[in-house]
Motif scaffolding. Structure first.
Motif, short mmCIF file in Angstrom:
data_model
loop_
_atom_site.label_atom_id
_atom_site.label_comp_id
_atom_site.label_asym_id
_atom_site.label_seq_id
_atom_site.Cartn_x
_atom_site.Cartn_y
_atom_site.Cartn_z
N GLN C 291 1.38 -16.53 2.15
CA GLN C 291 1.90 -15.20 2.49
C GLN C 291 3.33 -15.28 2.99
O GLN C 291 4.14 -14.39 2.76
N HIS C 313 5.87 -6.88 5.63
CA HIS C 313 4.78 -7.80 5.32
C HIS C 313 4.54 -8.75 6.49
O HIS C 313 3.39 -9.12 6.76
N SER C 317 1.08 -9.04 8.10
CA SER C 317 0.51 -10.39 8.02
C SER C 317 0.05 -10.88 9.39
O SER C 317 -1.00 -11.49 9.51
N GLY C 366 -4.54 -6.71 -0.82
CA GLY C 366 -3.71 -5.58 -1.17
C GLY C 366 -4.45 -4.43 -1.81
O GLY C 366 -3.95 -3.79 -2.74
N GLY C 372 -1.93 -4.25 3.60
CA GLY C 372 -1.38 -5.20 2.66
C GLY C 372 -0.87 -4.55 1.38
O GLY C 372 0.12 -4.98 0.80
N THR C 375 2.69 -3.11 2.03
CA THR C 375 3.74 -4.08 2.34
C THR C 375 4.00 -5.02 1.17
O THR C 375 5.14 -5.39 0.90
N LYS C 376 2.93 -5.40 0.47
CA LYS C 376 3.14 -6.29 -0.67
C LYS C 376 3.89 -5.59 -1.78
O LYS C 376 4.76 -6.17 -2.42
N THR C 379 7.74 -5.80 -1.63
CA THR C 379 8.40 -7.03 -2.07
C THR C 379 8.28 -7.20 -3.58
O THR C 379 9.25 -7.57 -4.25
#
Lengths: 110, 231, 585, 512
Positions: C291, C313, C317, C366, C372, C375-376, C379
């Motif tokens: 991660q 993230h 995380s 996710g 998740g 935030t994922k 990216t």
């Protein structure tokens, strides 16, 4: 999805929990397959309807993410297995097993 | 010939070095604490000889003013302030000690020819070859300071014609000898205490015992047995 | 006293450290936990009173000097505040989680560790950063040691060396920077100097950050140490060190291209190790490392969206990884083991913990509605927008990896299936642990459902819509088909749990051949030394014996007591000095 | 010097303990000699502080013994002079400061480790040793250095040997030290003799004037003898073998005092000779500085490695001292103001660190009778004050921020980056970092034993060390933190002192 061929410890008959009942297992399988089908179909429909905004040509493929998920999962399963075979050593490889036991420090901790 | 002269002319150094090496070798090779101290003593003695020899000149006399020194009333002041100690230590000794012809290690004046009349030779590398300097220095100081210093300058000029042995190294080494005595005494006292505590003053046996005390195993098992197990 | 102390003490992190020292002196676990929680809330209130500031206009406080160098104890801007807030949340959850089970050492060091992390992200200059960097390293060592086993001691030693080594690299880099420029400010740096050559100072600092961020090959301390800590300790460890490094990278090296490559390798490589590991907290540790790859990639891309994504993230995380470590800690507390081979079917006895693990799995993979997912996506989108295809592929692969490592290994294999012997435990997790886990789960859900709450805290104002149809469809396709494949593999007996045992990693290099080599060198040197010394003695003795026949056999050969040795050595040194003097010019 | 009322100040640090020492011998065993020695150390400390302040304000102070100063028109004094500039004022204050804390500490430790009847003799020797160390530092006369060196060394041998009541190995350790110390001192005397032959003066400043431009075999040989001799007393790496046992088996208070002062004074002497006396015109200096780099680095690693594997905490700390001397040599070897300042700063800081550590170990020895690692198991539960004091000063040794060790390491790194030597600065800095890791390992080992090892089951309950010992130890521990925040004293004084040292050597700037 609770089929488990490799439960290492004792398998106990008669101790079937909520998720181990045959009916439940069937429901879970059906749900999984159905949602896979739904999202694959949605993906294809999304292409047509213009929902999708692919970044590259690669993910312009209708079910690219589905394929990616399955392929990576397969590679990972095999790779993890191989890595485990290749690099796993007995537990006492570095330290003696006695090192892992915890002396009672009088604090009554687990 | 030059080489022979070079070697002979510095014989005091050779004595000093030989003695020093003998002393050091005894310290290195002897296993008995007393003998080690003997070696140490020899080693220190060599330094005493070194110091004494660099201050001594044949025919030199003790640093006491010779000749007509009349100004009794200003004696202490004059002596203490400059005429002798300062003149000798700063200018005379410094320049004199270093050979004029550029040889690195000055040959000792023990072997140098000293004129009988006491007039210093210009070429001999002695401590007191610079009467002119001394006289000038003394005179220079005296002038314009105090008229009574004239007599001091006079005396210094006369004194410069006498060859003095530099007393300072001798004085220094007296201190070193005292220190050496103290060291020897302390070393011997320690040896006695070691004998009381260990029952031996042989270094290898001591080492074996210390080794055993520290690690719990004999230092040289086979030797330990052969000697009846010092540990 | 100097204004340095006055400056430092304005930093909420420093106050938390002081509180940690005080907590160490209090009797009773409950009292310590209450005091810790009070301190955390108090310090957070202090931070909150400082407000926040935009990235390009930070508020600087607590300025002072240390032997002529300018120090800034606190820099308030949106990047530092979001990390500090996150660490306060994590510290609070830890305090609740360890209410009954934290030892005195863990309660106190946990606070100091959290305080050091908070102080580090608030630090306005490199020296202050280094101060907290070291404090974080040292306090966390005690948490590793808190595992109490001899293995924990040894792992802690290794951890200590690598952490202090990271600090030393940072210190060397900072010293070089100061020597070159006289500046101590912590601002964005570049690995290449203006003339295109390598910027050594920045490189050293980069390595220092990289060790703590778990860069590949520098990562081995992480899966080595985390599984050795106690149940409470592992949760603490999972939150701070690595995220502090992520903050430092985001601050110091945004848009550094090499980070994308490093992040991609991290994201992919460690999912394989995670799949192969047998200790469940080791699986989590590798997964955490993977991660981190997400965040490193985001920082490497360096656009506003990518940085926002990395920070978001990191936030998610800390929460969900902490939650998973909490769940595993609860299992360890009840079942006494975390060997995958011994555990299955725990959901019967620990249904609530199983639920938490399930939520954790949904978050990390996710699934929409959980943190998740949002935030994922940020990216991954950033990688896509800026056409870094390799990074993008790596992040997709890492998502599937999370499905396997967390969804299958941690959740399914441990909690589902037939009940193993070790799983016959007395009851669910203790109440404080459950409360902490529930709070973490709630945060995951709130952020997942209402992501704008988090986005308002992120460094840059960037309008990002997570819940679009294409995000939903692609993400669900990815997860569902991966799950399907794993399920099929299990159904037809193609997949098995990894073998029980230790999984070798880079640390093997120094733990086995390294140790042998070191022992060999030591022994060889000792032998050579001995031989040399005896040889000299024998030589001298022979010489002397030849010269004087008087020398008896009891002479130099037989002895080695140090006096002679030392004296000889002195003579040799003197001789060398004289020779060098005479020959030198 | 123009400080009204303080004309005799420079001589007092030597005279006070010297006069006080024989009086101690006449006292009744027990409390009186200890109280007297403590009082003397405090008075001396105040005097050195005044002296430091005077030098800081008015510049270097010269004091001619017996009024035998330089006559008018002459540069060199006739008699012995004391010459105090910032460099030795700092070291003087350090020595006296450490003494004023260690002497009070010594009471219980001495009562338990030394025969009651011997206490007057013990404190006499201690005061003489104190005198010697101060004298070495303060004097401006090269031969006088030798005399004071031997005064301190002889009393040190005796003090170390007094540890024999606990462990007879103190005797052999002391004997070894005696032989080696004597050889070192004799080398030094030979070197001085050669210099005197070349220049005709013993005054350090005058020596420098006379040596300018002189570079011949005799001066070089003198240099070699002096550096080797002091190097031996300093425990420079190949000549360090006497140190570990001497520190290990000496009475605890002596270990603390010596570790904090003795080698530090020798570092000062090396500095004085290299930069003030020989100076940068002396061509061989560069060779010696290069040698110091290598010796320093070798020492840092070799000794740290040994320390990691020692099972006796005192010995571990002794080896750590040898490693720390490596840092000081490294600082000297840069040959710059920053480097020398870093070295002086580390002299000061390391004294604080080691004093605190050895005092902590002394508390353990007092209560548990051993300094082996086994005695430290679970110490944080049995003697929390001692254990935490040890941990904090241990962290300082590693160089953790908020402690003085960090200042030392930082200054050394900074100096390394500004120097051109034959080893790339970056490598030096990385090596400094790497050897700090070794320090982290052995301190970590100690911390683990104290904090996390269980107390042995059959252990009898122990009390904390007496208040007096704990308070004095914690004064040192707190000094370790205080001087991190208060860097004016160390960094400020040390930098100006280094400037003064190199200025007299005319090496300020780029001569090297």
């Amino acid at each position: 999805m609770s089929d488990n061929h490799h439960t290492p410890a004792s398998e106990e008959t008669g101790d079937t929990g909520f998720f181990e009942k045959p009916g439940m297992r069937k429901i879970l399988w059906v749900a999984l397959l159905a949602s896979c089908a739904i999202f694959a179909a949605l993906g294809i429909y999304g292409m047509v309807a213009g929902w999708m905004h692919p970044y590259f040509t690669l993910d312009g493929l209708p079910v690219f993410y589905a394929l990616a998920g399955a392929i990576v999962a397969a590679v990972l399963g095999a790779g993890g297995r191989l890595l485990s075979e290749a690099l796993t050593k007995p537990s006492d490889y570095y330290d003696s097993p006695a090192d892992e036991t915890r002396p009672d420090d009088g604090e009554g901790r687990p | 010939m030059d080489i022979i002269e070079f070697i002979v002319g510095r014989y005091n150094y050779w004595i000093f070095i030989t003695l020093m090496m003998i002393g050091l070798y005894i310290v290195i090779s002897r296993g008995n604490l007393i003998k080690t101290i003997v070696g140490l003593n020899l080693f220190q003695t060599s330094v005493f000889i070194f110091y004494i020899s660099i201050g001594k000149i044949v025919g030199g006399t003790a640093p006491i003013l010779v000749g007509s020194y009349k100004a009794d009333d200003s004696y202490g002041e004059g002596y203490g302030d400059e005429s002798h100690g300062a003149g000798e230590q700063t200018s005379g000794a410094r320049e004199g000690l270093h050979d004029a012809d550029g040889l690195d290690i000055p040959s000792n004046s023990l072997s140098a020819e000293v004129p009988a009349g006491g007039a210093p030779s210009a070429v001999s590398g002695s401590l007191h070859q610079m009467p002119d300097t001394a006289r000038e220095t003394a005179a220079g100081m005296a002038s314009g300071v105090n008229a009574t210093y004239d007599s001091v300058a006079d005396a210094a000029a006369q004194g410069a014609e006498v060859i003095y042995t530099n007393p300072l190294p001798h004085v220094l080494i007296l201190t070193a000898i005292v220190v050496g005595v103290a060291t020897t005494a302390l070393g011997l006292a320690l040896a006695v205490r070691i004998r009381e505590a260990y029952g031996t003053i042989e270094e290898d046996e001591l080492e074996a015992e210390d080794h055993f005390a520290e690690f719990g195993v004999p230092l040289h098992p086979e030797q330990g047995q052969a000697r009846g197990g010092a540990a | 006293m100097s204004d340095l102390l006055a400056g430092l003490i304005q930093n909420p992190g420093m106050l938390l450290i002081v509180a940690g020292v005080i907590v160490a002196l209090l009797p009773g676990r409950q009292l310590r936990a209450i005091a810790a929680l009070a301190a955390i809330i108090g310090c957070y209130a202090l931070l909150a009173s400082y407000g926040t500031a935009p990235m390009d206009a930070p508020v600087l406080m607590g300025e002072s000097t240390l032997f002529g160098l300018d120090l800034v104890s606190i820099r308030i801007d949106r990047l530092s505040v979001v990390f500090a807030t996150l660490f306060f949340i994590a510290a609070g959850l830890n305090a609740i989680y360890g209410w009954l089970h934290a030892s005195r050492m863990e309660a106190s060091m946990g606070l100091i560790y959290a305080g050091a992390a908070i102080g580090g992200v608030l630090a306005g200059d490199l020296l202050t950063l280094f101060i907290f960097w070291e404090l974080a390293a040292l306090s966390s060592v005690f948490i590793v040691w808190g595992g109490g086993t001899h293995a924990a001691f040894k792992a802690g030693m290794r951890y200590l060396v690598i952490q202090v080594g990271s600090g030393m690299a940072l210190m060397a880099g900072v010293a070089l920077t100061v020597a070159a420029t006289g500046e101590t400010a912590f601002t964005a740096m570049s690995l290449t100097a203006e003339d295109g050559s390598l910027n050594i100072a920045a490189l050293l600092i980069f390595i220092g950050f990289g060790v703590k961020a778990g860069f590949p090959l520098l990562h081995f301390w992480l899966p080595d140490a985390y599984p050795r800590a106690s149940a409470v300790g592992a949760v603490m460890l999972s939150a701070f060190t690595t995220k502090m490094a992520i903050y430092a990278l985001a601050r110091g090296f945004p848009g550094e291209d090499i980070l994308m490559l490093i992040g991609a390798v991290m994201a992919v490589a460690f999912i394989f190790f995670g799949a192969a590991a047998s200790d469940l907290r080791r699986v989590l540790a590798y997964s955490l490392n993977s991660q981190l790859g997400f965040m490193v990639c985001g920082i490497g891309i360096g656009s506003e969206l990518a940085i926002n994504g990395a920070v978001a993230h990191a936030f998610a995380s800390v929460i969900y990884k902490g939650m998973l470590f909490m769940a595993m800690g609860a299992v360890l507390t009840r079942a006494g083991t975390l060997r995958a081979a011994h555990l299955s079917g725990l959901y019967r006895a620990m249904p609530l913990t199983a639920l938490v693990a399930f939520i954790g799995a949904l978050t990390i993979t996710g699934v929409p509605l959980f943190a998740g997912f949002v935030t994922k996506s940020m990216t991954i989108s950033a990688a896509g927008y800026y056409e870094h295809m390799l990074v993008w592929l790596a992040l997709i692969a890492a998502t599937v990896g999370a499905v396997n490592n967390i969804g299958v290994r941690i959740f399914h294999d441990t909690f589902m299936g037939a009940r193993s012997d070790a799983a016959k435990v007395s009851g669910d997790a203790p109440l404080p642990m459950l409360i902490a886990m529930a709070l973490a789960a709630a945060i995951c859900l709130v952020v997942g459902i209402q992501p704008t709450l988090l986005w308002s805290m992120l460094p840059f104002d960037y309008d990002y819509a997570a819940y679009t149809m294409d995000h939903l469809i692609t993400q669900m396709q990815l997860i569902l088909f991966a799950v399907l494949l794993f399920a099929l593999a299990r159904r037809f007996g193609l997949a098995a749990r990894p073998r029980d045992g230790v999984l070798l990693d880079v640390d093997w290099l120094y733990r086995v051949p390294g140790r042998i080599a070191l022992a060999g060198v030591v022994r060889g040197t000792a032998a050579a030394w001995h031989r040399l010394w005896w040889g000299i003695q024998a030589g001298v003795a022979r010489l002397v014996k030849g010269l004087y026949d008087t020398h008896g056999p009891e002479g130099a050969l037989a002895r080695s007591w140090p006096v002679g040795f030392m004296a000889l050595f002195t003579a040799v040194v003197l001789g060398l000095m004289l020779i060098v003097t005479f020959v030198a010019y | 010097m123009a400080i009204p009322g303080l004309e005799q100040l420079p001589v007092l640090p030597v005279v006070i303990p010297l006069v006080a020492a024989p009086l101690t011998l006449l006292m009744k065993p027990g409390r009186a000699p200890w109280a007297w020695a403590t009082l003397v150390s405090w008075v001396t400390f105040v005097v050195t502080l005044l002296l430091l302040e005077a030098v800081w304000v008015h510049g270097p102070v010269e004091y001619a013994m017996g009024g035998w100063g330089a006559p008018e028109g002459m540069s060199a004094p006739i008699g012995i002079t004391y010459y105090v500039d910032l460099a030795n004022a700092l070291v003087l204050t350090l020595v006296a400061g450490i003494a004023s804390v260690v002497f009070p500490y010594a009471y219980y430790s001495v009562e338990s480790e030394i025969d009651h009847r011997q206490t007057p003799a013990f404190y006499t020797a201690l005061l003489i040793c104190f005198t010697g160390l101060l004298g070495v530092t303060i004097t401006g006369d090269a031969f006088n250095v030798f005399v004071f060196l031997e005064i301190s060394s002889l009393s040190t041998y005796a003090l170390i040997a007094m540890g024999a009541r606990n462990d007879r190995r103190a005797l052999t350790a002391s004997f070894n030290y005696l032989v080696m110390g004597t050889i070192g001192a004799t080398f030094y005397v030979i070197g001085i003799g050669l210099l005197y032959q070349a220049t005709g003066t013993l005054n350090m400043l005058d020596l420098h004037q006379q040596l300018m431009g002189q570079s011949n075999r005799m001066v070089e040989a003198g240099f070699a003898f002096i550096i080797t001799g002091i190097g031996l007393k300093l425990a420079m790496v190949p000549l360090h073998l006497w140190l570990p046992n001497a520190y290990c088996y000496a009475p605890s208070a002596i270990s603390a005092f010596l570790a904090a002062t003795a080698t530090k004074v020798q570092v000062y002497i090396i500095l004085r000779f290299m930069f003030s006396v020989f100076g940068f015109e002396f061509a061989f200096l560069e060779v010696a500085l290069n040698a110091f780099i290598v010796l320093g680095i070798v020492g840092m690693f070799y000794a740290s490695f040994v320390a990691v594997f020692r099972d006796n905490v005192k010995q571990m700390l002794a080896y750590s001292s040898i490693a720390q001397i490596g840092y000081m040599l490294l600082g000297i070897s840069f040959g710059t103001v920053d480097g020398v300042a870093a070295s002086l700063i580390h002299v000061f800081n390391h004294a604080l660190i080691k004093a605190a550590l050895f005092m902590g170990v002394g508390c353990v020895v007092l209560r548990l009778g051993s300094s082996n690692f086994a005695a430290f198991n679970g110490l944080a539960k049995r003697m929390p004050w001692t254990a935490w004091g040890l941990i904090i000063s241990g962290l300082s040794l590693v160089g953790v921020p908020l402690t003085v060790g960090f200042i030392s390491k930082w200054k050394l790194m900074e100096a390394a980056f500004q120097t051109q030597t034959f080893i790339p600065p970056l490598l030096i800095v990385l090596l400094i970092g790497a050897s700090s890791l070794l320090a982290a390992i052995y301190i970590g080992r100690l911390a683990y034993a104290m904090l996390l090892q269980p107390v042995p089951e059959d252990a009898e309950p122990v009390k904390e060390a007496p208040h007096l010992m704990r308070i004095t130890m914690w004064i040192m521990v707190l000094a370790n933190i205080w001087f991190f925040f208060q860097t004016d004293v160390t960094v400020g004084v040390a930098t100006r002192a280094a400037q003064a040292l190199l200025d007299t050597g005319l090496g300020y700037g780029g001569a090297y």
